[in-house]
Structure formats: structure tokens, C-alpha cells
Design an enzyme around this catalytic site. Structure first.
Site, short mmCIF file in Angstrom:
data_model
loop_
_atom_site.label_atom_id
_atom_site.label_comp_id
_atom_site.label_asym_id
_atom_site.label_seq_id
_atom_site.Cartn_x
_atom_site.Cartn_y
_atom_site.Cartn_z
N ASN A 167 25.38 -7.08 -15.46
CA ASN A 167 25.65 -5.92 -16.33
C ASN A 167 24.58 -5.86 -17.40
OD1 ASN A 167 27.61 -3.71 -17.22
ND2 ASN A 167 27.24 -4.83 -19.12
N TYR A 171 24.51 -3.17 -26.93
CA TYR A 171 25.54 -3.54 -27.89
C TYR A 171 24.84 -4.10 -29.13
CZ TYR A 171 27.69 -4.17 -23.21
OH TYR A 171 28.08 -4.04 -21.91
N ARG A 172 25.14 -3.55 -30.29
CA ARG A 172 24.44 -3.98 -31.50
C ARG A 172 24.68 -5.46 -31.80
NH1 ARG A 172 28.90 -1.18 -34.73
NH2 ARG A 172 30.10 -2.92 -35.57
N TRP A 185 30.00 -6.35 -28.09
CA TRP A 185 30.44 -5.61 -26.91
C TRP A 185 31.91 -5.29 -27.10
CZ3 TRP A 185 27.96 -10.13 -24.03
CH2 TRP A 185 28.70 -11.30 -24.18
N GLY A 190 31.20 -3.60 -20.07
CA GLY A 190 30.85 -4.57 -19.03
C GLY A 190 30.63 -5.97 -19.56
N GLU A 231 22.82 -1.36 -13.54
CA GLU A 231 22.01 -0.39 -14.31
C GLU A 231 20.56 -0.38 -13.83
OE1 GLU A 231 24.34 -2.28 -15.71
OE2 GLU A 231 25.56 -0.92 -16.93
N ASP A 280 27.93 3.70 -38.45
CA ASP A 280 27.99 3.85 -36.99
C ASP A 280 27.73 5.27 -36.50
OD1 ASP A 280 28.51 2.81 -34.40
OD2 ASP A 280 29.94 1.42 -35.29
C1 LIG Z 1 22.14 3.11 -29.90
C2 LIG Z 1 23.40 2.69 -29.22
C3 LIG Z 1 24.14 1.63 -29.72
C4 LIG Z 1 25.32 1.23 -29.10
N1 LIG Z 1 26.03 0.19 -29.61
C5 LIG Z 1 27.15 -0.26 -28.98
C6 LIG Z 1 27.85 -1.39 -29.47
O1 LIG Z 1 27.51 -1.99 -30.48
N2 LIG Z 1 28.94 -1.81 -28.75
C7 LIG Z 1 29.35 -1.19 -27.60
O2 LIG Z 1 30.31 -1.65 -26.98
N3 LIG Z 1 28.72 -0.08 -27.14
C8 LIG Z 1 27.61 0.38 -27.80
N4 LIG Z 1 26.94 1.47 -27.32
C9 LIG Z 1 27.46 2.18 -26.14
C10 LIG Z 1 27.15 1.42 -24.88
O3 LIG Z 1 25.78 1.09 -24.79
C11 LIG Z 1 27.55 2.26 -23.66
O4 LIG Z 1 28.96 2.45 -23.72
C12 LIG Z 1 27.17 1.64 -22.35
O5 LIG Z 1 27.59 2.47 -21.30
C13 LIG Z 1 27.75 0.27 -22.18
O6 LIG Z 1 27.37 -0.25 -20.95
P1 LIG Z 1 28.43 -1.01 -20.03
O7 LIG Z 1 29.36 0.03 -19.49
O8 LIG Z 1 27.58 -1.65 -18.99
O9 LIG Z 1 29.13 -1.98 -20.90
C14 LIG Z 1 25.76 1.90 -27.93
C15 LIG Z 1 25.02 2.97 -27.43
C16 LIG Z 1 23.85 3.38 -28.06
C17 LIG Z 1 23.07 4.52 -27.50
#
Ligand SMILES: Cc1cc2nc3c(=O)[nH]c(=O)nc-3n(C[C@H](O)[C@H](O)[C@H](O)COP(=O)(O)O)c2cc1C
Length: 483
Positions: A167, A171-172, A185, A190, A231, A280
């Protein structure tokens, strides 16, 4: 595009990049400048802070922050071209003859690009620093009340400890000290699922964080890919070239060879630390909460890396354009199960999930409600807090038209549907974290089959001839005005 450097060259060539030579502090100042620029018409230029005060690594930001640049990043003229390509790939036709078969070859070649390949070496490992610390990177403190400095555009790589499925998510990561950060996360994502499995097994979870890969890959980490779908497949498709991976130095994971910087490390099961607050996507500060801790084991990087980052805050920001790409890319895929969907739109002010507008080819009573329920059960669309469903002739991209249609088409008591379920972790209005209510608004035309027995009013339109005549006369009036 091969890597971030190629993208930056292309932005330079297109005069889409402003290079700032004077020292600007990563502590609030870079964010303030970027915020100001993002609020200028069309999203402003991409920015390269050549001399972030106190650091010798330049900071690139707002690279995806306009329609033109998100298209450049993903190699298309307009985002709808991506929808067309995906439609072509996912609706293969049986060729009628040799000519047809030859015409289909490019699509077949693109299937090959889906699979990443492992190579022996890559620029992201030109320098290996097992004793490296995060203090060397120009990581931003974005907003005054933020809990600290945050890595805002990381690509977090994990593998399911049981199945080995990869995955990648953005995630910040809040910097706690030179060798550890938070790992934000959220529970529905994921990375969190892989961590849940690791905790069940009582195992440490290896985590690799790539910073500044090629633009298609950077986008792909933000895309709501269904669980179990890599991805890197999406990235390979978008960049029209397989993603090259190299093995990490200290952990058993692979990372994109073309990244600028890689952080290798792990999260321990059951370890939590308070992270936040953080300004945020919502435009408000997220409350502090307990999240897992990332421990750094090694930094690998290019000899002269660029630090790619982003900021989030009061919309519109760069993340709006990343979300717009997902809207266009996933539309043809959603249509595979919901073919009646004509178009959908996530307005910038709705911050992805707060407001979703969908137009449908309405075919039967209750059809709008079927679409709402389908969205509430579909991947990250489950977070949709307000869904407005309109008929096919309404342009969902035109927010004023939608407001007009909602105002005129709904009887609130009849047409608003409430439900309860999971809500986004960032939702601070629900009574409980991550669990709350959602609302669907059926703004489609109603008929007797839905219990509406009065005649539906006819939309005002003139005749085709009169409209044509009006265009001609208007053109003359307009030219006269200009003269
Ligand atoms: C700039 C940016 C920052 C993000 N920060 C977070 C975060 O801190 N935590 C989180 O869970 N998702 C965050 N997201 C959203 C996830 O990247 C997004 O939901 C992504 O689909 C997650 O991938 P996954 O489904 O493989 O977990 C962020 C998205 C962007 C564009």
C-alpha cells in the site's frame, strides 16, 4: 515523466514556476507565501524556494496547484482525457479485423506499464546516511498553532504482513525529534489496516517514506485506490512507463528509484504518541490525537535533492487539483457498477467529502436514493457527508446551476434522506469521532411513480431559431461595446 526534476524542467519551460531566491523561513513563512499564491486566480504558479532559511535543500511546493499543472503532471491536455483512456482500457472490444487489432496495440502496451520492476540501483540511493536526521531537511511548520513541523507530502509504503500486498498512501508525519515522527494514517486507510495486522501478530511493521518521486506517482499515493490494488499500477499507467523500484538498505521494502529522498524505518506495535494539532484540509485545526510512531533507521537521497512538499488549509489549495484528478480518473471506474452516472463534482469548498454532486440518467422511482446508498458503500466515497443528486441535463460542474436546481426541485421533507455510518476522521462536527450522519438530497424531477401527482413545471428555454438569432445579435452588440 521520468522524475521530479523532469517535471520541474517542464514547469520552467511552460513559465509555470516562480523561483524565489531570497531566504524564506520554513517556519510559517513558506506556508504563508504559498497560501497567498494559491488564492490568486487559477491557483498561482508553482514555487521553488531556492534558499529556505537555514537549509541547503530547495523546497518545491504548489507544483500540482492549477488545472494546467495537474494535467502536465499526468501527461494529458485535459483531465477528461484520462477518463477516456481508462474507459478504453477497461472496455476492451473484440477487434473486427487486423486494422482494428493494430489500432488496439497502444492500449495493450499500456497494460505492460502497470507492473513495477525492481532495478539494482537508483538516484534515491546516491547518498546513504544511516545516522541521518530529520533536522537536515527543510520540513515546514505550516500554521501558527500546529503542534510542530510536518512532512506533508510523504508517500508511505507498507506491506500487509500476512499477504505481502503493498500500500502507498500520503499520510502526514509530525516530526517529534531527529529520528522519529507521528504516522497519521487514519483508521480507514490502507496503512492503518497493515498496522492493524502487524499489531495482531505482535510484529514491528517496516515503513518506507518516499519524498519527491515523479509527479504521476506522487499523485497516485493520494488516489482512493480500492484495498489490495497497488497504487504503482495506477502510476505506471499514468506515466506510460513501469515504475522502477530499488530495495531499501535497512528494511525489507522497495521504494521508487527516482525519489529525491527516502526515509526508512518502522512502527512498533501498540506504540502511540499524541500528534497534532494541525491546520488541515478542512480549513480548521484538527484536534490532537494518539497515532503510531515512525522510527527512522536510515535516510537515502540524491546528491542534490529537492524537498517536495505541500500545504493544506482554507480551500482552495493544491489538494483541490489532486482531488479533481481523482474525480476524473475514478468516474469511468465507478460507472462500471453505476452506469447511470453522467457526471460528478466535488466543489473546492466541499473539501472532497463534505459535498458531492452527481447527475444521473434517472430511470426508475427511488433512483437518486439508490445512488446515494451506493456512494455511501463505495470505498472512500463512504465519507460523502452531503450528496446532491440531479438529473442528467444539469451541469454538475456549475455550482450556481446546481444551487438553482436544488432550490427549485426539492420539497425538503420529502427529498432529504438521512443515514448514519462512518465519517471522515477529519470531521469535527459529528458527535463521535469517525461515526456520524450523512445527508442525501434528491433534486431530480419527481413523477407520479414517486408519489408526486402535480405536473412538473417546464424549464424556460427559447426556440432554437430565436436562440441562434440572439447569438448573432449579441455578437454584434459585444463587438460594438468593444469598439
Ligand atoms: C496533501 C495530502 C495530505 C494527506 N494527509 C493525510 C493524512 O495525514 N492521513 C490520512 O489518513 N490521509 C491523508 N490524506 C488522504 C490520503 O492520502 C488518501 O485518502 C489516500 O487515498 C490514502 O491512500 P490509501 O487508501 O492507500 O490509504 C492526504 C491527502 C493529501 C492530498
Amino acid at each position: 515523466m521520468r522524475d521530479l526534476n523532469t517535471f520541474i524542467d517542464a514547469l520552467d519551460k511552460e513559465r509555470e514556476l516562480a523561483r524565489i531566491q531570497e531566504p524564506v523561513s520554513p517556519d510559517l513563512e513558506i506556508c504563508a507565501v504559498t497560501d497567498r499564491v494559491s488564492k490568486s486566480p487559477g491557483g498561482g504558479p508553482a514555487l521553488m524556494f531556492e534558499r529556505p532559511a537555514g537549509f541547503d535543500i530547495p523546497v518545491a511546493i504548489n507544483l500540482f496547484g492549477s488545472m494546467k499543472r495537474i494535467c502536465l503532471a499526468l501527461g494529458v491536455e485535459k483531465l477528461d482525457d484520462l477518463a477516456g483512456q481508462i474507459e478504453e482500457l477497461t472496455s476492451p472490444k473484440i477487434p473486427a479485423g487486423l486494422f482494428d487489432a493494430i489500432k488496439m496495440l497502444p492500449a495493450v502496451t499500456r497494460l505492460r506499464d502497470l507492473m513495477p520492476k525492481t532495478v539494482n540501483s537508483g538516484p534515491c540511493q546516491e547518498v546513504v546516511r544511516k545516522d541521518g536526521t530529520l533536522d537536515d531537511l527543510p520540513i515546514l511548520k505550516c500554521w501558527p498553532e500546529d503542534g510542530g513541523r510536518y512532512i506533508t507530502f510523504p508517500l508511505v509504503f507498507t506491506k500487509d504482513p500476512e499477504t505481502g500486498m503493498r500500500n502507498i498512501g500520503t499520510y502526514r508525519m509530525q516530526v517529534f525529534d531527529g529520528r522519529s515522527t507521528g504516522m497519521h494514517w487514519q483508521r480507514h486507510k490502507g496503512g492503518a489496516q497493515h498496522y492493524r495486522v502487524a499489531e495482531r501478530l505482535g510484529k514491528r511493521l517496516p515503513v518506507a517514506v518516499a519524498l519527491g518521486p515523479d509527479p504521476a506517482l506522487a499523485y497516485s499515493a493520494t488516489a482512493p485506490m480500492p484495498e489490495g490494488l497497488d497504487e504503482l499500477m495506477l502510476a505506471g499507467f499514468l506515466r506510460r512507463e513501469r515504475v522502477e523500484l530499488v530495495k531499501c538498505v535497512t528494511i525489507d521494502l522497495e521504494v521508487p528509484a527516482n525519489a529525491q529522498i527516502v526515509l526508512e524505518g518502522y512502527v512498533e506495535p501498540h506504540e502511540r504518541r499524541r500528534e497534532g494539532p494541525f491546520g488541515d484540509h478542512t480549513g480548521f485545526y484538527s484536534h490532537p490525537d494518539d497515532y503510531p510512531v515512525f522510527h527512522l533507521t536510515c535516510i537515502t537521497q540524491r546528491r542534490n535533492p529537492i524537498y517536495l512538499t505541500t500545504i493544506v488549509g482554507v480551500p482552495p489549495m493544491e489538494d483541490y487539483y489532486l482531488g479533481k484528478a481523482s474525480e476524473r480518473i475514478f468516474l469511468p471506474l465507478i460507472r462500471k457498477t453505476l452506469p447511470e452516472i453522467v457526471d460528478m463534482h466535488f466543489p473546492a469548498a466541499g473539501i472532497f467529502h463534505n459535498l458531492v454532486i452527481v447527475s444521473i440518467d434517472k430511470r426508475y422511482p427511488g433512483h437518486a436514493r439508490k445512488i446515494m446508498n451506493a456512494f455511501w458503500g463505495l470505498g472512500q466515497l463512504m465519507f460523502s457527508k452531503t450528496i446532491i443528486v440531479v438529473d442528467r441535463d444539469v451541469n454538475v460542474q456549475d455550482e450556481a446551476e446546481v444551487a438553482w436546481i436544488v432550490g427549485t426541485h426539492i420539497d425538503p421533507q420529502r427529498d432529504i434522506q438521512f443515514t448514519r455510518g462512518p465519517v471522515d476522521d477529519l470531521d469535527d462536527a459529528s458527535d463521535l469521532p469517525a461515526y456520524g450522519s450523512k445527508m442525501g438530497i434528491d433534486a431530480t424531477r419527481k413523477s407520479a411513480s414517486e408519489g408526486f401527482t402535480r405536473p412538473w413545471p417546464t424549464r424556460i428555454r427559447t426556440t432554437r431559431d430565436a436562440a441562434q438569432r440572439a447569438e448573432e445579435i449579441w455578437e454584434r452588440i459585444r463587438r460594438g461595446w468593444k469598439a
